[in-house]
Design a protein around this motif. Structure first.
Motif, PDB file in Angstrom:
ATOM      1  N   GLN A  25       0.423  -6.767   1.957  1.00 22.97           N
ATOM      2  CA  GLN A  25      -0.091  -6.313   0.662  1.00 22.97           C
ATOM      3  C   GLN A  25       1.048  -6.079  -0.325  1.00 22.97           C
ATOM      4  OE1 GLN A  25      -2.289  -2.838   1.845  1.00 22.97           O
ATOM      5  NE2 GLN A  25      -4.166  -3.979   2.263  1.00 22.97           N
ATOM      6  N   ILE A  26       2.095  -5.436   0.139  1.00 26.19           N
ATOM      7  CA  ILE A  26       3.236  -5.172  -0.741  1.00 26.19           C
ATOM      8  C   ILE A  26       3.889  -6.480  -1.165  1.00 26.19           C
ATOM      9  CG2 ILE A  26       5.549  -4.146  -0.846  1.00 26.19           C
ATOM     10  CD1 ILE A  26       4.430  -1.888   0.988  1.00 26.19           C
ATOM     11  N   ASN A  27       4.051  -7.410  -0.221  1.00 24.42           N
ATOM     12  CA  ASN A  27       4.649  -8.709  -0.563  1.00 24.42           C
ATOM     13  C   ASN A  27       3.793  -9.478  -1.561  1.00 24.42           C
ATOM     14  OD1 ASN A  27       7.004  -8.442   0.930  1.00 24.42           O
ATOM     15  ND2 ASN A  27       6.086  -9.292   2.767  1.00 24.42           N
ATOM     16  N   GLN A  28       2.470  -9.394  -1.429  1.00 25.41           N
ATOM     17  CA  GLN A  28       1.582 -10.045  -2.394  1.00 25.41           C
ATOM     18  C   GLN A  28       1.751  -9.429  -3.781  1.00 25.41           C
ATOM     19  OE1 GLN A  28      -2.371  -9.761  -0.761  1.00 25.41           O
ATOM     20  NE2 GLN A  28      -2.031 -11.388   0.721  1.00 25.41           N
ATOM     21  N   GLN A  29       1.891  -8.103  -3.828  1.00 26.13           N
ATOM     22  CA  GLN A  29       2.095  -7.437  -5.117  1.00 26.13           C
ATOM     23  C   GLN A  29       3.442  -7.838  -5.718  1.00 26.13           C
ATOM     24  OE1 GLN A  29       1.555  -3.318  -4.046  1.00 26.13           O
ATOM     25  NE2 GLN A  29      -0.620  -3.361  -4.535  1.00 26.13           N
ATOM     26  N   LEU A  30       4.471  -7.929  -4.888  1.00 24.96           N
ATOM     27  CA  LEU A  30       5.779  -8.360  -5.382  1.00 24.96           C
ATOM     28  C   LEU A  30       5.717  -9.794  -5.916  1.00 24.96           C
ATOM     29  CD1 LEU A  30       8.158  -6.830  -2.681  1.00 24.96           C
ATOM     30  CD2 LEU A  30       8.120  -6.261  -5.114  1.00 24.96           C
ATOM     31  N   ASN A  31       5.012 -10.666  -5.197  1.00 21.70           N
ATOM     32  CA  ASN A  31       4.855 -12.041  -5.668  1.00 21.70           C
ATOM     33  C   ASN A  31       4.094 -12.080  -6.987  1.00 21.70           C
ATOM     34  OD1 ASN A  31       6.267 -13.139  -3.520  1.00 21.70           O
ATOM     35  ND2 ASN A  31       4.442 -13.467  -2.290  1.00 21.70           N
ATOM     36  N   GLY A  32       3.091 -11.214  -7.121  1.00 25.17           N
ATOM     37  CA  GLY A  32       2.348 -11.125  -8.380  1.00 25.17           C
ATOM     38  C   GLY A  32       3.244 -10.684  -9.521  1.00 25.17           C
ATOM     39  N   VAL A  76       9.115   2.964   2.961  1.00 26.17           N
ATOM     40  CA  VAL A  76       8.300   4.022   3.582  1.00 26.17           C
ATOM     41  C   VAL A  76       7.473   3.428   4.721  1.00 26.17           C
ATOM     42  CG1 VAL A  76       6.310   5.553   3.190  1.00 26.17           C
ATOM     43  CG2 VAL A  76       8.224   5.550   1.582  1.00 26.17           C
ATOM     44  N   ASN A  77       6.901   2.247   4.485  1.00 24.34           N
ATOM     45  CA  ASN A  77       6.125   1.569   5.520  1.00 24.34           C
ATOM     46  C   ASN A  77       7.001   1.228   6.718  1.00 24.34           C
ATOM     47  OD1 ASN A  77       3.710   0.327   6.553  1.00 24.34           O
ATOM     48  ND2 ASN A  77       4.547  -1.658   5.985  1.00 24.34           N
ATOM     49  N   GLN A  78       8.215   0.771   6.468  1.00 28.12           N
ATOM     50  CA  GLN A  78       9.146   0.436   7.564  1.00 28.12           C
ATOM     51  C   GLN A  78       9.515   1.695   8.347  1.00 28.12           C
ATOM     52  OE1 GLN A  78      10.334  -2.772   8.436  1.00 28.12           O
ATOM     53  NE2 GLN A  78      10.940  -1.640  10.248  1.00 28.12           N
ATOM     54  N   ASP A  79       9.791   2.778   7.644  1.00 31.63           N
ATOM     55  CA  ASP A  79      10.138   4.039   8.316  1.00 31.63           C
ATOM     56  C   ASP A  79       8.975   4.537   9.173  1.00 31.63           C
ATOM     57  OD1 ASP A  79      12.576   3.898   7.038  1.00 31.63           O
ATOM     58  OD2 ASP A  79      12.071   5.399   5.515  1.00 31.63           O
ATOM     59  N   TRP A  80       7.755   4.462   8.617  1.00 32.98           N
ATOM     60  CA  TRP A  80       6.556   4.869   9.362  1.00 32.98           C
ATOM     61  C   TRP A  80       6.428   4.036  10.628  1.00 32.98           C
ATOM     62  CZ3 TRP A  80       2.273   1.830  10.563  1.00 32.98           C
ATOM     63  CH2 TRP A  80       1.190   2.511  11.123  1.00 32.98           C
ATOM     64  N   MET A 124       8.104  -1.372 -11.522  1.00 33.76           N
ATOM     65  CA  MET A 124       7.065  -1.630 -10.520  1.00 33.76           C
ATOM     66  C   MET A 124       7.682  -2.209  -9.251  1.00 33.76           C
ATOM     67  SD  MET A 124       3.709  -2.993 -12.567  1.00 33.76           S
ATOM     68  CE  MET A 124       4.445  -3.900 -13.923  1.00 33.76           C
ATOM     69  N   ARG A 125       8.649  -3.112  -9.415  1.00 31.70           N
ATOM     70  CA  ARG A 125       9.311  -3.710  -8.249  1.00 31.70           C
ATOM     71  C   ARG A 125      10.043  -2.637  -7.450  1.00 31.70           C
ATOM     72  NH1 ARG A 125      12.286  -7.897 -10.272  1.00 31.70           N
ATOM     73  NH2 ARG A 125      10.573  -9.300  -9.903  1.00 31.70           N
ATOM     74  N   ARG A 126      10.735  -1.713  -8.138  1.00 31.63           N
ATOM     75  CA  ARG A 126      11.421  -0.622  -7.423  1.00 31.63           C
ATOM     76  C   ARG A 126      10.410   0.229  -6.658  1.00 31.63           C
ATOM     77  NH1 ARG A 126      15.032  -0.536 -12.021  1.00 31.63           N
ATOM     78  NH2 ARG A 126      13.642   0.898 -13.109  1.00 31.63           N
ATOM     79  N   ASN A 127       9.273   0.517  -7.286  1.00 27.41           N
ATOM     80  CA  ASN A 127       8.239   1.308  -6.616  1.00 27.41           C
ATOM     81  C   ASN A 127       7.709   0.588  -5.382  1.00 27.41           C
ATOM     82  OD1 ASN A 127       8.483   3.267  -8.586  1.00 27.41           O
ATOM     83  ND2 ASN A 127       6.668   2.629  -9.706  1.00 27.41           N
TER      84      ASN A 127
END
Length: 175
Positions: free
Chosen positions: A129-136, A39-43, A29-32
């Protein structure tokens, strides 16, 4: 006594096995999530750094404005030739047309800044949102480690009870 030993051993093994499986799933999940973050950074990099004047809508607006200016310049030149207008009136028309082009370009630049602000806001929201998921995931991993540790500790406690019962000379029939 053998039954208690087997049960304690199975409890320890299942805690370790469950912890291992959980850790593997969390790593995936962390890799995903890290891939989503890239992808967000590239966008963001692609969209934020776009040249606003090269966008199709901006090019269309500039082309239409330039076409209208050309037509008005031709009309002004035709009017001067037929009706005998002054060069000052033709120059004033050309100046007004150039001002219209400058205004169109300024509008495109203002819209580009607004668009950049929206892109940055979207990027920040997605990143948060991604950082919150990573923290979770980190929190879940910590809880899983604690549960696995507790399971092994409980199994070790079961082995300790067996040793204590052995030391007291008790058998399966006595308890």
């Amino acid at each position: 006594m053998i039954g208690m030993a087997v049960a304690a051993g199975m409890k320890a093994a299942s805690s370790i096995f469950g912890g291992s499986k959980s850790a593997r799933a969390i790593r995936q999940m962390r890799r995903n999530l890290e891939a989503q973050k890239q992808v967000n950074q590239d966008w963001y990099d692609r969209r934020y750094n776009e040249d606003a004047t090269q966008r199709a809508d901006a090019m269309r607006l500039l082309t239409m404005t330039e076409e209208n200016i050309r037509k008005r310049n031709q009309q002004a030149a035709g009017t001067q030739a037929v009706m005998g207008g002054t060069e000052e009136s033709t120059a004033a028309a050309k100046e007004a047309n150039n001002e219209a082009l400058a205004n169109a370009t300024s509008d495109i630049a203002a819209q580009a800044e607004e668009r950049k602000d929206k892109i940055e806001q979207t990027y920040q929201q997605r990143n948060d949102q991604i950082n919150q998921q990573l923290n979770g995931l980190r929190q879940q991993q910590a809880q899983n480690i604690q549960q696995a540790t507790n399971g092994v500790a409980n199994a070790a406690g079961g082995f300790a009870q067996l040793d204590l019962l052995k030391a007291k000379g008790m058998t399966n029939n006595q308890y």
